[in-house]
Design a protein around this motif. Sequence first.
Motif, PDB file in Angstrom:
ATOM      1  N   LEU A  56      42.037  35.783  45.398  1.00 43.47           N
ATOM      2  CA  LEU A  56      41.397  36.783  44.533  1.00 43.47           C
ATOM      3  C   LEU A  56      39.934  37.004  44.931  1.00 43.47           C
ATOM      4  CD1 LEU A  56      42.896  35.742  41.072  1.00 43.47           C
ATOM      5  CD2 LEU A  56      43.507  37.756  42.447  1.00 43.47           C
ATOM      6  N   TYR A  66      37.105  38.524  41.253  1.00 44.92           N
ATOM      7  CA  TYR A  66      37.133  37.306  40.428  1.00 44.92           C
ATOM      8  C   TYR A  66      35.757  37.071  39.798  1.00 44.92           C
ATOM      9  CZ  TYR A  66      38.391  32.598  38.942  1.00 44.92           C
ATOM     10  OH  TYR A  66      38.651  31.477  38.190  1.00 44.92           O
ATOM     11  N   ILE A  91      39.479  39.640  36.542  1.00 46.06           N
ATOM     12  CA  ILE A  91      40.690  38.844  36.328  1.00 46.06           C
ATOM     13  C   ILE A  91      40.545  38.137  34.988  1.00 46.06           C
ATOM     14  CG2 ILE A  91      42.143  36.968  37.215  1.00 46.06           C
ATOM     15  CD1 ILE A  91      42.071  39.471  39.046  1.00 46.06           C
ATOM     16  N   VAL A 120      45.943  43.305  44.885  1.00 53.04           N
ATOM     17  CA  VAL A 120      45.982  41.989  44.239  1.00 53.04           C
ATOM     18  C   VAL A 120      47.398  41.432  44.312  1.00 53.04           C
ATOM     19  CG1 VAL A 120      45.797  40.789  42.024  1.00 53.04           C
ATOM     20  CG2 VAL A 120      44.023  42.415  42.706  1.00 53.04           C
TER      21      VAL A 120
END
Length: 107
Positions: A18, A31, A36, A68
Amino acid sequence: MENEIDMNALGESIVKVLKTIFDPEIPVDIYELGLIYDVFVNENREVKILMTLTSPNCPVAETLPMEVKEKVSSINMVKDVELELTFDPPWNKDLMSEEAKLELGML
């Protein structure tokens, strides 16, 4: 016990992946940006990611979730990836990590 270690390693691998995905408008990974919201991994190695975008009209609304899903799916230990996009709660700058705020000169 071994299975538990695998799950921790898998979680770390997911976060690592991520952190390689960037919002094209902001030079910070998704991230650290706080896009997220949650990552769930069950014992069958099925991953569910709850994420948002900086806005519903985000130019990458179509491509970012696919990126993703594809990148997390490419991890060997991952069996399946389900991605849920939400705008509740809406993203705001408070969700960014200290690292992201520092990178963007907000500290």
